[in-house]
Write an enzyme that holds these catalytic residues in place. Structure first.
Site, PDB file in Angstrom:
ATOM      1  N   ASP A  43       0.842  -1.200   0.000  1.00 16.36           N
ATOM      2  CA  ASP A  43       0.000   0.000   0.000  1.00 16.36           C
ATOM      3  C   ASP A  43       0.882   1.257   0.000  1.00 16.36           C
ATOM      4  O   ASP A  43       0.372   2.380  -0.093  1.00 16.36           O
ATOM      5  CB  ASP A  43      -1.007  -0.003   1.160  1.00 16.36           C
ATOM      6  N   SER A  44       2.201   1.055   0.049  1.00 10.53           N
ATOM      7  CA  SER A  44       3.113   2.183  -0.167  1.00 10.53           C
ATOM      8  C   SER A  44       2.860   2.802  -1.539  1.00 10.53           C
ATOM      9  O   SER A  44       3.351   3.888  -1.827  1.00 10.53           O
ATOM     10  CB  SER A  44       4.573   1.726  -0.054  1.00 10.53           C
ATOM     11  N   ASP A  82      -1.178  -6.111  -0.191  1.00  7.68           N
ATOM     12  CA  ASP A  82      -1.540  -5.499   1.094  1.00  7.68           C
ATOM     13  C   ASP A  82      -3.038  -5.300   1.224  1.00  7.68           C
ATOM     14  O   ASP A  82      -3.693  -4.857   0.275  1.00  7.68           O
ATOM     15  CB  ASP A  82      -0.900  -4.099   1.201  1.00  7.68           C
ATOM     16  N   LYS A 112      -1.242  -9.375   2.860  1.00  8.09           N
ATOM     17  CA  LYS A 112      -0.454  -8.916   4.015  1.00  8.09           C
ATOM     18  C   LYS A 112      -1.299  -7.988   4.873  1.00  8.09           C
ATOM     19  O   LYS A 112      -2.004  -7.121   4.344  1.00  8.09           O
ATOM     20  CB  LYS A 112       0.820  -8.194   3.549  1.00  8.09           C
ATOM     21  N   GLU A 114      -1.170  -5.689   8.731  1.00  5.10           N
ATOM     22  CA  GLU A 114      -0.282  -5.121   9.747  1.00  5.10           C
ATOM     23  C   GLU A 114      -0.796  -5.407  11.157  1.00  5.10           C
ATOM     24  O   GLU A 114      -2.000  -5.396  11.408  1.00  5.10           O
ATOM     25  CB  GLU A 114      -0.177  -3.600   9.554  1.00  5.10           C
ATOM     26  N   GLU A 182       9.614  -4.293   9.871  1.00  2.00           N
ATOM     27  CA  GLU A 182      10.009  -2.998   9.314  1.00  2.00           C
ATOM     28  C   GLU A 182      10.599  -2.105  10.405  1.00  2.00           C
ATOM     29  O   GLU A 182       9.985  -1.924  11.471  1.00  2.00           O
ATOM     30  CB  GLU A 182       8.795  -2.306   8.668  1.00  2.00           C
TER      31      GLU A 182
HETATM   32  O1  KIV Z   1       3.614  -1.156   1.544  1.00  2.64           O
HETATM   33  C1  KIV Z   1       4.780  -1.552   1.491  1.00  2.64           C
HETATM   34  O2  KIV Z   1       5.531  -1.278   0.539  1.00  2.64           O
HETATM   35  C2  KIV Z   1       5.280  -2.374   2.563  1.00  2.64           C
HETATM   36  C3  KIV Z   1       6.751  -2.617   2.610  1.00  2.64           C
HETATM   37  C4  KIV Z   1       7.422  -1.407   3.108  1.00  2.64           C
HETATM   38  C5  KIV Z   1       7.085  -3.813   3.386  1.00  2.64           C
HETATM   39  O3  KIV Z   1       4.527  -2.780   3.396  1.00  2.64           O
END
Ligand code: KIV
Length: 275
Positions: A43-44, A82, A112, A114, A182
């Site tokens: 989600d970055s 994510d 994924k 968190e 992280e």
């Molecule tokens: O969203 C993302 O890119 C991430 C990485 C930083 C692990 O969660």
């Protein structure tokens, strides 16, 4: 394509796992052609390709849109997508529905999420039982950046370090196939890596993790002004890209582009209308 069992074997055989983020068809294709083990549709993408200042604005639809493009670019790679901000916090039903949508529509190999709250642990268990492999994400969890008080290294005092270890053990016990760590001190990440059976994937968590993940645009220095301390750039696309576009502008202004090599020419001039 690798499976979660292959990733587990890599940990067991002490072979490092490589992961890079990708957000679209070309970045995914580049990663697959380069031979990456796993791709993360992080989600970055909110910050890296959509220009937001955090991941908070990213939606389920964004993740599906980008996840589908990534899977088209890397059809033979283990892809993790994510679950975005608040898409797995309102109720277990809503979390499962969102997970189903993302997993089914993107054709990803895992999702994924968190954190390691009671609700998150339950969700890991329910998703695993339903057939959706889960990668956990601990340490600096960007979706809670406002609660954490900024993008800071985590696990820096005794209580926080102990909690991170317990959280990692908990996500593993509840069925997570792997855990991203992280911004965790290297020594702590090493202990976690040794104490849990599933692979740890580090980002700013030192060399002892079972694998590493970096953001695609950080590796290429592409569209990012400042790199985090842990990101090593392997190219400078900002400079190369700007130079290329400048050269193109110059050629057009100078009337040296497009020359005939880049044009379609007609053989029989007779067919042309009069000027
Ligand atoms: O969203 C993302 O890119 C991430 C990485 C930083 C692990 O969660």
């Amino acid at each position: 394509m690798l499976t979660r069992l292959d990733l587990q074997k890599m940990k067991d055989n002490q072979e490092k796992i490589t992961m890079v983020t990708a957000y679209d068809y070309p970045s995914a294709k580049t990663a697959e052609v380069a031979g990456i083990d796993t791709v993360l549709v992080g989600d970055s993408l909110g910050m890296v390709v959509l220009g937001y200042d955090s991941t908070i604005q990213v939606t389920v639809d964004d993740m599906i849109h980008h996840g589908k493009a990534v899977k088209r670019g890397a059809p033979n790679t283990f892809v993790v997508v994510d679950m975005p901000f608040m898409s797995y916090h309102i109720s277990i039903e809503e979390s499962l529905t969102n997970a189903r949508e993302i997993f089914q529509q993107t054709n990803a190999q895992a999702l994924k999420i968190e954190g390691a709250t009671e609700e998150t642990l339950l969700l890991i268990k329910r998703l695993t039982e339903a057939g959706i492999p889960v990668v956990a994400h601990l340490g600096l969890t960007p979706q809670t950046v406002n609660v954490l008080g900024g993008f800071k290294v985590q696990g820096k005092d005794r209580a926080a370090a102990a909690k991170l270890l317990t959280d990692a053990q908990q996500v593993a016990e509840h069925g997570a196939i792997s855990v991203v760590l992280e911004c965790v001190p290297k020594e702590l990440a090493q202990i976690i890596t040794e104490k849990i059976d599933i692979p740890t994937i580090g980002i700013g968590a030192g060399i002892e993790c079972d694998g590493q993940v970096l953001v695609y645009h950080d590796i290429l220095k592409y569209g990012v002004d400042r790199l985090p301390k842990f990101a090593k750039p392997y190219a400078d696309f900002n400079e190369k890209g700007t130079d290329a576009v400048k050269a193109y502008i110059e050629d057009v202004k100078d009337k040296t582009f497009p020359l005939d090599a880049y044009s379609f020419l007609i053989k029989d001039k007779e067919i042309l209308p009069n000027k």
